[in-house]
Motif scaffolding. Structure first.
Motif, short mmCIF file in Angstrom:
data_model
loop_
_atom_site.label_atom_id
_atom_site.label_comp_id
_atom_site.label_asym_id
_atom_site.label_seq_id
_atom_site.Cartn_x
_atom_site.Cartn_y
_atom_site.Cartn_z
N GLU A 250 -80.90 59.92 4.54
CA GLU A 250 -79.86 60.28 5.34
C GLU A 250 -79.77 59.67 6.67
OE1 GLU A 250 -80.34 63.09 1.69
OE2 GLU A 250 -81.75 62.06 3.08
N SER A 251 -81.03 59.38 7.09
CA SER A 251 -81.06 58.65 8.20
C SER A 251 -81.47 57.08 8.01
CB SER A 251 -82.20 59.24 9.34
OG SER A 251 -82.26 58.57 10.59
N THR A 252 -80.74 56.60 7.02
CA THR A 252 -81.17 55.30 6.50
C THR A 252 -82.69 55.19 6.17
OG1 THR A 252 -79.39 54.34 7.93
CG2 THR A 252 -81.07 52.73 7.08
N LEU A 253 -83.50 55.33 7.20
CA LEU A 253 -84.92 55.35 6.64
C LEU A 253 -85.84 56.07 7.83
CD1 LEU A 253 -87.31 54.91 4.75
CD2 LEU A 253 -87.40 52.51 6.33
N VAL A 254 -86.01 55.41 8.82
CA VAL A 254 -86.94 56.22 9.74
C VAL A 254 -86.49 56.96 10.84
CG1 VAL A 254 -86.95 54.07 11.36
CG2 VAL A 254 -88.93 55.37 11.16
N VAL A 255 -87.06 58.04 11.09
CA VAL A 255 -86.91 58.90 12.14
C VAL A 255 -87.72 58.59 13.30
CG1 VAL A 255 -86.59 61.33 12.93
CG2 VAL A 255 -85.51 60.56 10.62
N THR A 256 -89.08 58.91 13.01
CA THR A 256 -90.05 58.88 13.94
C THR A 256 -91.26 58.05 13.15
OG1 THR A 256 -91.38 60.88 13.34
CG2 THR A 256 -89.49 60.98 14.91
N CYS A 257 -92.07 57.21 14.07
CA CYS A 257 -93.12 56.49 13.56
C CYS A 257 -94.18 56.26 14.68
CB CYS A 257 -92.67 55.08 12.59
SG CYS A 257 -94.03 54.45 11.88
N THR A 258 -95.33 56.44 14.26
CA THR A 258 -96.57 56.20 15.35
C THR A 258 -96.37 54.60 15.64
OG1 THR A 258 -97.89 57.60 14.32
CG2 THR A 258 -98.82 55.96 15.85
N ALA A 259 -96.34 54.15 17.02
CA ALA A 259 -96.24 53.09 17.42
C ALA A 259 -97.55 52.08 17.25
CB ALA A 259 -96.14 53.07 18.94
N ARG A 260 -97.22 50.88 17.12
CA ARG A 260 -98.36 49.93 16.77
C ARG A 260 -99.59 50.10 17.78
NH1 ARG A 260 -96.85 43.75 15.75
NH2 ARG A 260 -98.59 42.97 14.51
N GLY A 261 -100.80 50.17 16.99
CA GLY A 261 -101.97 50.05 17.73
C GLY A 261 -102.46 51.46 18.16
N ARG A 262 -101.66 52.51 18.22
CA ARG A 262 -102.07 53.82 18.55
C ARG A 262 -102.95 54.68 17.50
NH1 ARG A 262 -97.45 57.31 21.36
NH2 ARG A 262 -99.19 58.68 21.14
N GLY A 263 -102.86 54.40 16.35
CA GLY A 263 -103.62 55.30 15.41
C GLY A 263 -102.85 56.55 15.17
N PRO A 264 -103.38 57.22 14.32
CA PRO A 264 -102.77 58.60 14.01
C PRO A 264 -103.21 59.44 14.89
CG PRO A 264 -104.59 58.01 12.52
CD PRO A 264 -104.16 56.88 13.05
N THR A 265 -102.26 60.47 15.33
CA THR A 265 -102.71 61.71 16.18
C THR A 265 -102.76 62.87 15.26
OG1 THR A 265 -101.30 60.89 17.97
CG2 THR A 265 -101.74 63.27 17.84
N VAL A 266 -103.91 63.42 15.43
CA VAL A 266 -104.42 64.78 14.50
C VAL A 266 -104.64 65.84 15.38
CG1 VAL A 266 -105.98 65.48 12.50
CG2 VAL A 266 -105.42 62.82 12.93
#
Length: 559
Positions: free
Chosen positions: A307-323
């Motif tokens: 419904e938002s075509t695909l992406v809404v949010t995504c972690t930026a390149r090189g940052r790795g996951p925030t947990v």
């Protein structure tokens, strides 16, 4: 080509290629320039056939022919309708029948190899004699529908999301920007082209970014996931996309001897989305493939929906996951409390809202909620779809008017904290037991971890006559298991009940019983209907008195 279509036709590059790697055969390769020329031929034929503005159902196997046909529809101003090739079982046949009826498509396109097999749908290939030089760019409004992306049907009948030309272009640019200042060179993956992540995040993103594209079939990777990582290594892919299931599957199924010669140091973006993201999956993938060059910083958890075509949010390149880790009680109460305690519940951040406006709202009142409070995720921005095809009621309920304009009610639950979006579950699938919020995927995960023979599970809530809700778990036992179903049920129930803190009923079933959507999501509401309708052949069941009473009442009414 006008910029609002894909950004591809304005600069097709002869030095960039799309390669399809079939099983056991040579790669099929075309340059962006060659794809463009073939797509213009398709567009010329479609325009001459009066298909501008009309839906065209696309039934193709994995490969380049689908991409040519899809681009041809965009170039002609026709409305593409990607769909799964209906040759693998009755469920796919039924789905295509639904899509054909709902979309109103009067033209079905496929490749030469499948024309005869799809004769009952009057499928055909486009006229190969059409000239690409006779094509003229149509005057397409950015608000016009580019294609219908049918939802997976995990919670309801599949709906055709009307993705516009303007929304597509905007979302491709949103996705491209997560790569930062370093342009992506080569994108590779295996997700199906009729899935929004496979279409937009893989195939169209490569064309929009002017990158090489390496494609594999989903069936080949599910059968041997090493093919995915081997393609990344051999072709020096720096961007790939997959759901949580894909990373977990590769971790479990790739053997030690298959790692010889593998080099994943080229991979700087491994996007994970389309289903709940578990830190245990990401950690296991890193541990398994770090010895062959994979880096944790390459992981890019994200959140999106058709419904938002695909992406809404995504972690930026090189940052790795925030947990972050939170107390279980606070998650159940709906207001999160971070904790350093190892017994807390870890959640993976899905990135920071950028070009899309993400807010958390009370599902009942629509009022904005503070950071750290769980509510419905709402989204605004140029990527939003026009609505659901032929379903104005669903469109009005989902795409609402907010204080600042048009707003998408996603139906997903989550919260914002320190700028990161955390997703906790589906609003319609949330189970509330005595004021506690329970998430089905947490119950299913606990069950899988409880016994080595536990396969796919589906957890859902069942209401009794007093409107109290009770947890039911339909749990598959693995095919090669020799476990006694009674002992298996007792073991799983013991672990799950201790972890969730409420009574759980279990139905042990054979592998393949739990239904999934075309993109692999568990169809929990459908499993609930099967359970209440007496349609589940059980190996063994342990039902609480309340759930047993609900079942007996349903059986009495059926009689």
């Amino acid at each position: 080509m006008t910029d609002f279509v894909t950004g591809f036709r304005a600069r097709p590059r002869p030095d960039r290629t799309v390669a399809y790697l079939p099983d056991g055969g040579p790669a099929v390769v075309a340059t962006h320039l060659e794809l463009d020329r073939r797509a213009r031929a398709v567009a010329s034929w479609l325009a001459g056939s009066g298909m501008a503005g009309e839906p065209v159902l696309l039934l193709y196997p994995a490969g380049l022919d689908f991409l040519v046909a899809f681009l041809g529809c965009l170039y002609a101003g026709a409305v593409a309708v990607p769909a799964p090739l209906p040759l693998s079982g009755s469920s796919r046949v039924d789905r295509v029948d639904l899509l054909l009826e709902d979309s109103g498509a009067r033209l079905v396109l496929t490749d030469e190899a499948h024309v005869a097999a799809l004769a009952d749908l009057s499928a055909r290939t486009f006229d190969a004699t059409a000239s690409p030089d006779s094509w003229r760019p149509p005057d397409v409004d950015p608000r016009a529908v580019a294609y219908l992306q049918y939802t997976s049907g995990s919670t309801s009948r599949p709906r055709g999301v009307e993705v516009t030309h303007g929304g597509l272009t905007h979302n491709l640019e949103v996705f491209r920007r997560i790569s930062g200042d370093v342009p992506v060179r080569r994108i590779g993956g295996w997700l199906p082209h009729h899935h929004d992540m496979g279409l937009v995040g893989l195939q169209l993103q490569a064309l929009h970014a002017g990158a090489d594209l390496v494609l594999l079939s989903p069936e080949s990777v599910v059968a041997r996931p090493i093919r995915w990582l081997r393609a990344i290594s051999d072709h020096r892919v720096d961007w790939t996309v997959a759901p949580d299931f894909g990373y977990a599957w590769a971790t479990r199924r790739i053997r030690d001897d298959e790692l010889a010669g593998l080099d994943l140091s080229c991979l700087t973006m491994a996007v994970s989305g389309a289903e709940p993201i578990r830190i245990s999956t990401l950690d296991a993938f890193v541990d398994r493939f770090a010895p062959v060059g994979f880096r944790r910083t390459a992981l890019n958890p994200g959140y999106g929906l058709a419904e938002s075509t695909l992406v809404v949010t995504c972690t930026a390149r090189g940052r790795g996951p925030t947990v972050r880790t939170f107390t279980a009680a606070s998650l159940a109460a709906g207001r999160v409390v971070p904790t350093p305690d190892a017994a807390g519940v870890p959640l993976v951040g899905c990135g920071e809202p950028g070009d899309m406006d993400v807010r958390i709202a009370d599902p009942v009142t629509g009022a904005a909620l503070d950071d750290g409070v769980i509510g419905e995720i709402t989204v605004a921005g140029p990527s939003l779809a026009a609505g659901y095809h032929g379903d104005p009621a669903a469109t009005r309920a989902t795409f609402v008017t907010g204080p600042d304009g048009r707003l998408l009610r996603t139906g997903d639950l989550g919260f914002l904290l320190d700028g990161q979006l955390y997703v906790t579950g589906r609003l319609k699938e949330l189970i509330i037991v005595r004021g506690r919020n329970l998430y089905p995927h947490d119950i299913e995960f606990a069950a899988r971890e409880a016994h080595p023979d536990a396969g796919t599970g589906a957890a859902f809530g069942v209401r009794d006559a007093d409107a109290g809700e009770h947890v039911v778990l339909v749990q598959e036992v693995r095919r090669a298991s020799r476990a006694d179903p009674r002992e298996f049920a007792d073991t799983v129930l013991d672990v799950v009940t201790r972890q969730v803190g409420v009574s759980v009923s279990i139905v042990v079933v054979r592998p393949g019983t739990v239904r999934r959507t075309t993109s692999g999501k568990v169809r929990r509401r459908h499993m609930r209907d099967l359970f209440l309708g007496g349609g589940l052949p059980a190996l063994h069941s342990v039902l609480s008195p309340a759930v047993a009473a609900v079942v007996a009442d349903r059986e009495g009414k059926r009689v």
